[in-house]
Scaffold this motif. Structure first.
Motif, PDB file in Angstrom:
ATOM      1  N   ARG A  24      -2.190 -12.250  -7.699  1.00 49.24           N
ATOM      2  CA  ARG A  24      -2.899 -11.405  -8.650  1.00 49.24           C
ATOM      3  C   ARG A  24      -2.369 -11.504 -10.076  1.00 49.24           C
ATOM      4  N   TYR A  25      -1.056 -11.585 -10.200  1.00 50.12           N
ATOM      5  CA  TYR A  25      -0.480 -11.505 -11.537  1.00 50.12           C
ATOM      6  C   TYR A  25       0.006 -12.837 -12.104  1.00 50.12           C
ATOM      7  N   GLU A  55       0.819  -1.206   0.000  1.00 50.95           N
ATOM      8  CA  GLU A  55       0.000   0.000   0.000  1.00 50.95           C
ATOM      9  C   GLU A  55       0.856   1.260   0.000  1.00 50.95           C
ATOM     10  N   LEU A  99       4.776  -4.015 -11.695  1.00 47.75           N
ATOM     11  CA  LEU A  99       4.340  -4.985 -10.681  1.00 47.75           C
ATOM     12  C   LEU A  99       4.324  -6.405 -11.236  1.00 47.75           C
TER      13      LEU A  99
END
Lengths: 221, 221
Positions: free
Chosen positions: A106-107, A28, A57
DNA sequence: ATTATCTATAGATCTATAGATAATGC
DNA sequence: ATTATCTATAGATCTATAGATAATGC
């Protein structure tokens, strides 16, 4: 200063610094200006190496998930030893930067991993593991590895010798006693016993019929 | 409109909406203004119920991790059935909003769970499970549950009957064959077989000496 | 007087682009 | 001409606070 004599950045340096920053301050708190400051440049310079924040990312996720050196194993090793080595190495990479774990999830969509899964299944098949067990093994080991890595601090840290806070013997006597029995195991070793326990289940379970060796060697105590 | 006739918000409604929003758009897209819009109010109204964004997220983590109804089990159930029921329920809660998983990890430090672990260990001890196995069981099950939940889509979704993309039989023949063997299992059932496999390992492993029943019942095929 | 909303806004970001600039290679 | 940095900045957020306002309860 415009263009410097020697280029100060490379895509790899950027990714490395991103991993370090996320590891220290969390996802974050990550931003392009902060990353740039860490590298001693201005934010727009980063866009020379990555089209946008997301592709940076993605590169971070790939880097965290990829082993530095491919695993080498003795020729005669049991397939379970190979899997354990792989899992231990993966967990170690994730644990090093646990804040990056959400990026991994996520990726790295599962469908992009079909290739890797196919390899593992072929390897298991060649070792005589029946098709009906292959999914259990690969998926179970993956889940166990990811879960153990994300939990991060584990029981080994709560034993007396570990880093973490230790449960009070008066308030939590049973937990205390249980933790005392693992005293002396590192978190790597403890994780390895989880893996071996799981593989014992695969090998010893009712579905076990065509496995070459009867049991997986346990860690020495 | 200033104060409305009937208060439109409650802390619970805010948390529910936050869970839904994070579930749909992801943690990164979450903000107070967006949550407020979802609830039909303005952002500052939310600060009447939560001091800041962080305490709202803590409440979200707590809500996701807490079961709606406590588990009830038949008196004569084996301890392993109890653990399986708990783990299946936990995974189901996380899987429902996988985007919240990072919150769980972040806002539920292990030391706050000593109380729960103590209970579980007491329960295992009362069932005759030796102290040396208790840590393995509790930590292993937790890791397996968390990992399986975060991986989210699992093998069941990649079998022909599932939702996800299916691997190509030509490009990934071995994976394909392995997945065909689990055809018909739901992801819940598949997860349950992971858990039972793990417990088989605990019970059947070399460390097993004082367990009340010889094996854990497997799922019917 | 208290409560639950609102408007307005300070102040701090962030992402990404445009375009300047200096070093390098041809 | 190309490359790798920079400055400057548009434009869009966000978090959180101050203080107004209308409904409610005493």
């Amino acid at each position: 200063m415009a263009r410097p004599k020697n280029a100060s950045l490379t895509a790899e340096k950027v990714v490395d610094a991103a991993i370090a920053l996320i590891g220290e301050r969390g996802l974050e708190a990550f931003s392009m200006p902060k990353l740039a400051a860490e590298l001693g440049v201005r934010a727009p310079s980063l866009y020379h190496y990555f089209a946008d924040k997301e592709s940076l990312l993605v590169a971070v996720a790939r880097m965290v998930a990829t082993p530095e050196a491919p695993t080498t194993m003795p020729e005669d090793a049991h397939w379970s030893e190979y899997l354990i080595t792989q899992s231990v190495a993966l967990r170690r990479r994730i644990v090093r930067y646990p804040q990056c774990a959400p990026l991994l999830v996520r990726y790295m969509p599962r469908e992009k991993m079909f290739g890797e899964y196919e390899q593992l299944c072929q390897f298991l098949a060649a070792s005589g593991v029946p098709a009906s067990l292959q999914v259990s093994i690969v998926d179970g080991m993956t889940a166990l590895t990811l879960g153990a890595a994300i939990l991060g601090e584990n029981a080994a840290d709560y034993a007396d010798s570990g880093d973490g806070p230790s449960p009070d013997p008066v308030e939590h006597p049973t937990l205390r006693r249980a933790l005392d029995t693992i005293e002396g195991l590192s978190s790597d070793e403890l994780f390895e016993t989880f893996l071996r326990t799981y593989l014992d289940g695969v090998l010893g379970g009712s579905a076990c019929s065509a496995t070459p060796t009867p049991a997986v060697r346990r860690l020495p105590r």
